[in-house]
Scaffold this motif. Structure first.
Motif, PDB file in Angstrom:
ATOM      1  N   GLY A 117       0.815  -1.221   0.000  1.00 39.51           N
ATOM      2  CA  GLY A 117       0.000   0.000   0.000  1.00 39.51           C
ATOM      3  C   GLY A 117       0.845   1.265   0.000  1.00 39.51           C
ATOM      4  O   GLY A 117       0.567   2.214  -0.742  1.00 39.51           O
ATOM      5  N   GLY A 118       1.876   1.286   0.837  1.00 38.77           N
ATOM      6  CA  GLY A 118       2.742   2.457   0.893  1.00 38.77           C
ATOM      7  C   GLY A 118       3.501   2.665  -0.399  1.00 38.77           C
ATOM      8  O   GLY A 118       3.675   3.803  -0.856  1.00 38.77           O
ATOM      9  N   GLN A 119       3.950   1.565  -1.007  1.00 41.97           N
ATOM     10  CA  GLN A 119       4.656   1.671  -2.287  1.00 41.97           C
ATOM     11  C   GLN A 119       3.716   2.154  -3.380  1.00 41.97           C
ATOM     12  O   GLN A 119       4.107   2.965  -4.232  1.00 41.97           O
ATOM     13  CB  GLN A 119       5.255   0.317  -2.657  1.00 41.97           C
ATOM     14  N   GLN A 120       2.475   1.684  -3.361  1.00 34.25           N
ATOM     15  CA  GLN A 120       1.509   2.135  -4.361  1.00 34.25           C
ATOM     16  C   GLN A 120       1.252   3.635  -4.240  1.00 34.25           C
ATOM     17  O   GLN A 120       1.135   4.333  -5.257  1.00 34.25           O
ATOM     18  CB  GLN A 120       0.191   1.357  -4.205  1.00 34.25           C
ATOM     19  N   GLN A 121       1.176   4.124  -3.001  1.00 39.51           N
ATOM     20  CA  GLN A 121       0.933   5.562  -2.834  1.00 39.51           C
ATOM     21  C   GLN A 121       2.121   6.370  -3.346  1.00 39.51           C
ATOM     22  O   GLN A 121       1.945   7.400  -3.998  1.00 39.51           O
ATOM     23  CB  GLN A 121       0.642   5.868  -1.362  1.00 39.51           C
ATOM     24  N   ARG A 122       3.330   5.897  -3.068  1.00 39.45           N
ATOM     25  CA  ARG A 122       4.510   6.600  -3.591  1.00 39.45           C
ATOM     26  C   ARG A 122       4.599   6.487  -5.111  1.00 39.45           C
ATOM     27  O   ARG A 122       5.073   7.412  -5.782  1.00 39.45           O
ATOM     28  CB  ARG A 122       5.776   6.063  -2.931  1.00 39.45           C
ATOM     29  N   LEU A 123       4.118   5.370  -5.662  1.00 41.53           N
ATOM     30  CA  LEU A 123       4.066   5.240  -7.117  1.00 41.53           C
ATOM     31  C   LEU A 123       3.115   6.281  -7.702  1.00 41.53           C
ATOM     32  O   LEU A 123       3.407   6.893  -8.737  1.00 41.53           O
ATOM     33  CB  LEU A 123       3.610   3.830  -7.510  1.00 41.53           C
ATOM     34  N   CYS A 124       1.979   6.494  -7.037  1.00 43.72           N
ATOM     35  CA  CYS A 124       1.032   7.514  -7.501  1.00 43.72           C
ATOM     36  C   CYS A 124       1.655   8.907  -7.428  1.00 43.72           C
ATOM     37  O   CYS A 124       1.396   9.761  -8.291  1.00 43.72           O
ATOM     38  CB  CYS A 124      -0.251   7.457  -6.677  1.00 43.72           C
ATOM     39  N   ILE A 125       2.480   9.139  -6.419  1.00 40.26           N
ATOM     40  CA  ILE A 125       3.193  10.416  -6.324  1.00 40.26           C
ATOM     41  C   ILE A 125       4.195  10.534  -7.471  1.00 40.26           C
ATOM     42  O   ILE A 125       4.308  11.593  -8.111  1.00 40.26           O
ATOM     43  CB  ILE A 125       3.882  10.550  -4.956  1.00 40.26           C
ATOM     44  N   ALA A 126       4.911   9.444  -7.766  1.00 39.55           N
ATOM     45  CA  ALA A 126       5.859   9.451  -8.887  1.00 39.55           C
ATOM     46  C   ALA A 126       5.138   9.718 -10.200  1.00 39.55           C
ATOM     47  O   ALA A 126       5.613  10.480 -11.053  1.00 39.55           O
ATOM     48  CB  ALA A 126       6.606   8.116  -8.952  1.00 39.55           C
ATOM     49  N   ARG A 127       3.967   9.092 -10.379  1.00 37.06           N
ATOM     50  CA  ARG A 127       3.165   9.305 -11.590  1.00 37.06           C
ATOM     51  C   ARG A 127       2.735  10.767 -11.705  1.00 37.06           C
ATOM     52  O   ARG A 127       2.701  11.342 -12.805  1.00 37.06           O
ATOM     53  CB  ARG A 127       1.946   8.392 -11.544  1.00 37.06           C
ATOM     54  N   THR A 128       2.440  11.376 -10.564  1.00 36.45           N
ATOM     55  CA  THR A 128       2.018  12.779 -10.550  1.00 36.45           C
ATOM     56  C   THR A 128       3.153  13.705 -10.937  1.00 36.45           C
ATOM     57  O   THR A 128       2.985  14.609 -11.766  1.00 36.45           O
ATOM     58  CB  THR A 128       1.487  13.149  -9.153  1.00 36.45           C
ATOM     59  N   ILE A 129       4.339  13.501 -10.356  1.00 34.89           N
ATOM     60  CA  ILE A 129       5.436  14.435 -10.606  1.00 34.89           C
ATOM     61  C   ILE A 129       6.114  14.200 -11.951  1.00 34.89           C
ATOM     62  O   ILE A 129       6.846  15.073 -12.429  1.00 34.89           O
ATOM     63  CB  ILE A 129       6.474  14.417  -9.473  1.00 34.89           C
ATOM     64  N   ALA A 130       5.848  13.045 -12.588  1.00 31.68           N
ATOM     65  CA  ALA A 130       6.477  12.754 -13.882  1.00 31.68           C
ATOM     66  C   ALA A 130       6.114  13.783 -14.940  1.00 31.68           C
ATOM     67  O   ALA A 130       6.917  14.073 -15.837  1.00 31.68           O
ATOM     68  CB  ALA A 130       6.090  11.352 -14.349  1.00 31.68           C
ATOM     69  N   VAL A 131       4.906  14.351 -14.849  1.00 38.21           N
ATOM     70  CA  VAL A 131       4.463  15.326 -15.858  1.00 38.21           C
ATOM     71  C   VAL A 131       4.796  16.763 -15.450  1.00 38.21           C
ATOM     72  O   VAL A 131       4.341  17.720 -16.067  1.00 38.21           O
ATOM     73  CB  VAL A 131       2.959  15.184 -16.147  1.00 38.21           C
ATOM     74  N   GLN A 132       5.593  16.891 -14.391  1.00 42.12           N
ATOM     75  CA  GLN A 132       6.122  18.177 -13.938  1.00 42.12           C
ATOM     76  C   GLN A 132       5.037  19.224 -13.644  1.00 42.12           C
ATOM     77  O   GLN A 132       4.993  20.286 -14.270  1.00 42.12           O
ATOM     78  CB  GLN A 132       7.117  18.728 -14.974  1.00 42.12           C
ATOM     79  N   PRO A 133       4.173  18.931 -12.692  1.00 48.91           N
ATOM     80  CA  PRO A 133       3.175  19.936 -12.301  1.00 48.91           C
ATOM     81  C   PRO A 133       3.822  21.049 -11.497  1.00 48.91           C
ATOM     82  O   PRO A 133       4.970  20.934 -11.066  1.00 48.91           O
ATOM     83  CB  PRO A 133       2.207  19.117 -11.423  1.00 48.91           C
ATOM     84  N   SER A 134       3.082  22.124 -11.292  1.00 53.84           N
ATOM     85  CA  SER A 134       3.547  23.197 -10.418  1.00 53.84           C
ATOM     86  C   SER A 134       3.015  23.015  -9.000  1.00 53.84           C
ATOM     87  O   SER A 134       3.646  23.424  -8.032  1.00 53.84           O
ATOM     88  CB  SER A 134       3.088  24.554 -10.954  1.00 53.84           C
TER      89      SER A 134
END
Length: 282
Positions: free
Chosen positions: A181-198
């Motif tokens: 579960g913790g790894q999945q949440q960090r994966l979702c964070i990685a997916r979010t920052i991959a597109v370089q949001p502000s």
């Protein structure tokens, strides 16, 4: 209860007050998100869920939203990237939200592009039923990136920044659903920052995690402020004190108090805030 040191000298108190005033000015002057007189309704304006909200969210800081269930924290968060658009009867009934100077409710604003600029991490981790690699690469491919070398580099860098690379570098082709579960949440964070949001919005990102995974995600949040503006909704007041620079307390759709976290939790200006953080209600 707030603690006041009556033995402090007047010069010390003046110095502290000047420092706080300086911090307050920074809070206002470096705003990435500006909310002005905002009211919001889920039923076409018959009842306002949010009423007359005013706050500025500063750049490269972590801002926490606290308050009891149903107070409007997540509703406001979803207004920032127009997630409420999926509800036919939902509407902003007054005021505005400007992100980096642009009014997000302007009909000319493309919500898809807006959500690329304003990433979202949900309460329950929601990896796609794809490989670890493809989860992170997904947004890049949707955005038109076709260069495999570039994608490889961004996937690796994003997983490193999400403190996950060392744990999955040999599992990139495995299903993301096989992660903890913790790894999945960090994966979702990685997916979010991959597109370089502000901006990164997090809606109770640790509520479904065990204490160890929570600590890892909290440490990650504090490092993300170096490059992103982060807004975190949390029911955990201790978490708010650990990860945030400023905190907004909401109650029954109203913003009761918004201040530097260090001030709000030690010397709140409103009795309602003091009652909530001291556990008298909520």
């Amino acid at each position: 209860m707030p603690v006041v040191n009556e033995n402090r000298s007047s010069s010390e108190m003046t110095s502290a007050r000047d420092k706080n005033n300086s911090e307050d000015e920074k809070l206002a002057n470096e705003a990435v998100i500006e909310v002005e007189n905002l009211s919001f309704s889920y039923d076409l304006g018959k009842t306002n869920t949010l009423r007359d909200i005013n706050l500025n969210i500063p750049k490269n800081k972590v801002t926490a939203f606290i308050g009891p269930s149903g107070c409007g924290k997540s509703t406001l968060l979803r207004c920032f990237n127009r997630m409420n658009d999926t509800i036919a009867t939902a509407k902003i009934t007054a005021g505005s939200i400007k992100i980096m100077g642009s009014d997000v409710s302007n009909p000319r604003v493309d919500p898809i592009l807006l959500r690329k600029e304003i990433g979202m991490v949900f309460q329950k981790s929601n990896p796609f039923p794809k490989s670890v690699y493809e989860n992170v690469a997904f947004g890049l491919r949707i955005g038109g990136e076709r260069n495999k070398t570039a994608i490889d580099e961004i996937v690796e860098e994003s997983l490193k920044r999400a403190a996950l690379w060392d744990e999955v570098k040999d599992r990139l082709k495995e299903s993301a659903l096989s992660l903890s579960g913790g790894q999945q949440q960090r994966l979702c964070i990685a997916r979010t920052i991959a597109v370089q949001p502000s901006v990164i919005l997090m809606d109770e990102p640790c509520s479904a995690l065990d204490p160890v995974a929570t600590t890892v995600v909290e440490e990650l949040i504090t490092t993300l402020r170096e490059d992103y503006t982060v807004v975190v909704v949390t029911h955990n007041m201790q978490q708010a004190t650990r990860v945030s620079d400023s905190t907004a307390f909401f109650y029954l759709g109203e913003l009761i108090e918004y201040d530097l976290t260090s001030k709000l939790f030690t010397n709140p200006a409103k009795k309602q805030t003091e009652d909530y953080i001291s556990g008298r209600f909520g």
